[in-house]
Design a protein around this motif. Structure first.
Motif, mmCIF file in Angstrom:
data_model
loop_
_atom_site.group_PDB
_atom_site.id
_atom_site.type_symbol
_atom_site.label_atom_id
_atom_site.label_comp_id
_atom_site.label_asym_id
_atom_site.label_seq_id
_atom_site.Cartn_x
_atom_site.Cartn_y
_atom_site.Cartn_z
ATOM 1 N N GLN A 1 49.078 80.973 51.476
ATOM 2 C CA GLN A 1 48.401 79.689 51.260
ATOM 3 C C GLN A 1 49.087 78.900 50.155
ATOM 4 O OE1 GLN A 1 45.960 78.405 53.161
ATOM 5 N NE2 GLN A 1 46.199 76.541 51.992
ATOM 6 N N PHE A 2 49.542 79.587 49.114
ATOM 7 C CA PHE A 2 50.258 78.914 48.024
ATOM 8 C C PHE A 2 51.532 78.259 48.565
ATOM 9 C CE2 PHE A 2 53.551 78.956 44.746
ATOM 10 C CZ PHE A 2 52.964 78.133 43.805
ATOM 11 N N ALA A 3 52.273 78.976 49.401
ATOM 12 C CA ALA A 3 53.518 78.441 49.967
ATOM 13 C C ALA A 3 53.248 77.268 50.896
ATOM 14 C CB ALA A 3 54.262 79.544 50.717
ATOM 15 N N VAL A 4 52.223 77.385 51.738
ATOM 16 C CA VAL A 4 51.881 76.289 52.650
ATOM 17 C C VAL A 4 51.471 75.056 51.858
ATOM 18 C CG1 VAL A 4 50.212 75.545 54.411
ATOM 19 C CG2 VAL A 4 51.294 77.787 54.588
ATOM 20 N N ASN A 5 50.676 75.240 50.814
ATOM 21 C CA ASN A 5 50.271 74.097 49.974
ATOM 22 C C ASN A 5 51.476 73.460 49.300
ATOM 23 O OD1 ASN A 5 47.590 74.422 50.627
ATOM 24 N ND2 ASN A 5 47.093 75.570 48.779
ATOM 25 N N ALA A 6 52.394 74.284 48.812
ATOM 26 C CA ALA A 6 53.586 73.749 48.143
ATOM 27 C C ALA A 6 54.452 72.964 49.120
ATOM 28 C CB ALA A 6 54.388 74.897 47.511
ATOM 29 N N ILE A 7 54.670 73.512 50.309
ATOM 30 C CA ILE A 7 55.496 72.810 51.308
ATOM 31 C C ILE A 7 54.833 71.505 51.716
ATOM 32 C CG2 ILE A 7 56.361 72.922 53.678
ATOM 33 C CD1 ILE A 7 56.693 75.980 53.191
ATOM 34 N N SER A 8 53.528 71.530 51.946
ATOM 35 C CA SER A 8 52.842 70.318 52.404
ATOM 36 C C SER A 8 52.816 69.238 51.326
ATOM 37 C CB SER A 8 51.431 70.638 52.875
ATOM 38 O OG SER A 8 50.634 71.100 51.819
ATOM 39 N N SER A 9 52.972 69.612 50.070
ATOM 40 C CA SER A 9 52.981 68.616 48.994
ATOM 41 C C SER A 9 54.343 67.943 48.827
ATOM 42 C CB SER A 9 52.555 69.265 47.674
ATOM 43 O OG SER A 9 53.564 70.136 47.212
ATOM 44 N N LEU A 10 55.361 68.441 49.527
ATOM 45 C CA LEU A 10 56.721 67.906 49.365
ATOM 46 C C LEU A 10 57.021 66.680 50.227
ATOM 47 C CD1 LEU A 10 58.689 71.251 49.124
ATOM 48 C CD2 LEU A 10 58.035 69.713 47.264
ATOM 49 N N GLY A 11 56.096 66.294 51.072
ATOM 50 C CA GLY A 11 56.276 65.071 51.837
ATOM 51 C C GLY A 11 56.525 65.311 53.319
ATOM 52 N N ASP A 12 56.535 64.194 54.054
ATOM 53 C CA ASP A 12 56.660 64.254 55.511
ATOM 54 C C ASP A 12 58.004 64.814 55.966
ATOM 55 O OD1 ASP A 12 54.114 63.307 56.096
ATOM 56 O OD2 ASP A 12 54.758 61.214 56.090
ATOM 57 N N ALA A 13 59.095 64.436 55.316
ATOM 58 C CA ALA A 13 60.422 64.878 55.766
ATOM 59 C C ALA A 13 60.585 66.389 55.637
ATOM 60 C CB ALA A 13 61.515 64.161 54.971
ATOM 61 N N VAL A 14 60.140 66.951 54.523
ATOM 62 C CA VAL A 14 60.255 68.397 54.321
ATOM 63 C C VAL A 14 59.356 69.134 55.304
ATOM 64 C CG1 VAL A 14 59.796 70.280 52.703
ATOM 65 C CG2 VAL A 14 60.910 68.191 51.907
ATOM 66 N N THR A 15 58.116 68.675 55.458
ATOM 67 C CA THR A 15 57.195 69.323 56.384
ATOM 68 C C THR A 15 57.708 69.234 57.810
ATOM 69 O OG1 THR A 15 55.350 68.805 54.915
ATOM 70 C CG2 THR A 15 54.798 69.412 57.168
ATOM 71 N N ALA A 16 58.262 68.088 58.199
ATOM 72 C CA ALA A 16 58.812 67.937 59.553
ATOM 73 C C ALA A 16 59.954 68.922 59.793
ATOM 74 C CB ALA A 16 59.278 66.509 59.776
ATOM 75 N N ALA A 17 60.801 69.125 58.794
ATOM 76 C CA ALA A 17 61.903 70.084 58.932
ATOM 77 C C ALA A 17 61.365 71.504 59.096
ATOM 78 C CB ALA A 17 62.827 70.009 57.722
ATOM 79 N N VAL A 18 60.380 71.875 58.294
ATOM 80 C CA VAL A 18 59.811 73.217 58.392
ATOM 81 C C VAL A 18 59.116 73.395 59.739
ATOM 82 C CG1 VAL A 18 58.088 74.798 57.414
ATOM 83 C CG2 VAL A 18 59.591 73.504 55.900
ATOM 84 N N LEU A 19 58.397 72.379 60.194
ATOM 85 C CA LEU A 19 57.759 72.456 61.510
ATOM 86 C C LEU A 19 58.793 72.617 62.626
ATOM 87 C CD1 LEU A 19 54.964 69.767 61.090
ATOM 88 C CD2 LEU A 19 54.651 72.248 61.311
ATOM 89 N N ARG A 20 59.918 71.932 62.485
ATOM 90 C CA ARG A 20 60.997 72.057 63.466
ATOM 91 C C ARG A 20 61.541 73.489 63.469
ATOM 92 N NH1 ARG A 20 63.193 67.690 61.775
ATOM 93 N NH2 ARG A 20 64.749 68.685 60.462
ATOM 94 N N TRP A 21 61.708 74.081 62.291
ATOM 95 C CA TRP A 21 62.203 75.453 62.184
ATOM 96 C C TRP A 21 61.214 76.434 62.812
ATOM 97 C CZ3 TRP A 21 63.315 74.926 56.269
ATOM 98 C CH2 TRP A 21 64.394 74.084 56.077
ATOM 99 N N ILE A 22 59.912 76.235 62.541
ATOM 100 C CA ILE A 22 58.903 77.130 63.065
ATOM 101 C C ILE A 22 58.855 77.067 64.588
ATOM 102 C CG2 ILE A 22 56.394 77.521 63.221
ATOM 103 C CD1 ILE A 22 56.223 76.557 60.291
ATOM 104 N N SER A 23 58.971 75.871 65.135
ATOM 105 C CA SER A 23 58.814 75.701 66.584
ATOM 106 C C SER A 23 60.116 75.875 67.353
ATOM 107 C CB SER A 23 58.195 74.337 66.890
ATOM 108 O OG SER A 23 59.034 73.306 66.434
ATOM 109 N N SER A 24 61.220 76.110 66.660
ATOM 110 C CA SER A 24 62.509 76.287 67.323
ATOM 111 C C SER A 24 62.533 77.605 68.089
ATOM 112 C CB SER A 24 63.636 76.273 66.282
ATOM 113 O OG SER A 24 64.860 76.567 66.893
ATOM 114 N N ASP A 25 63.116 77.557 69.286
ATOM 115 C CA ASP A 25 63.234 78.765 70.107
ATOM 116 C C ASP A 25 64.581 79.453 69.907
ATOM 117 O OD1 ASP A 25 60.725 78.645 71.249
ATOM 118 O OD2 ASP A 25 61.393 77.287 72.823
ATOM 119 N N ASP A 26 65.384 78.929 69.041
ATOM 120 C CA ASP A 26 66.718 79.519 68.818
ATOM 121 C C ASP A 26 66.646 80.776 68.001
ATOM 122 O OD1 ASP A 26 67.717 77.423 70.200
ATOM 123 O OD2 ASP A 26 68.257 76.258 68.440
#
Length: 88
Positions: free
Chosen positions: A63-88
């Motif tokens: 939860q600490f990590a998720v809160n920290a990532i979400s506080s970094l802004g849309d661009a950072v969160t979008a990149a992490v979401l892309r990494w999570i949803s990547s099938d590679d």
């Protein structure tokens, strides 16, 4: 508020046969809380949803990590979401 009736085409299971379990009624949109989410809260929920979809169970301290990532802004969160949803 009454529960939805059990849809059994054979009529063998009705409200009397549920042994204390029952179906919930659909949500009432008029009863929703009207407060808008902050951008960080929206990003946090997006991260949790993406992790849940991928079957990644939260661990202690995540939860600490998720809160920290979400506080970094849309661009950072979008990149992490892309990494999570990547099938590679």
């Amino acid at each position: 508020m009454d529960a939805w009736p059990v849809c059994d085409p054979y009529g063998s299971a009705g409200p009397d046969h549920l042994d204390g379990d029952y179906l919930l009624p659909p949500p009432n949109p008029a009863a929703r809380v009207g407060a808008p989410l902050s951008p960080a809260d929206r990003r946090r929920l997006d991260l949790h949803a993406a992790l849940t979809i991928r079957g990644i169970a939260p661990r202690p301290g995540d939860q600490f990590a998720v809160n920290a990532i979400s506080s970094l802004g849309d661009a950072v969160t979008a990149a992490v979401l892309r990494w999570i949803s990547s099938d590679d």
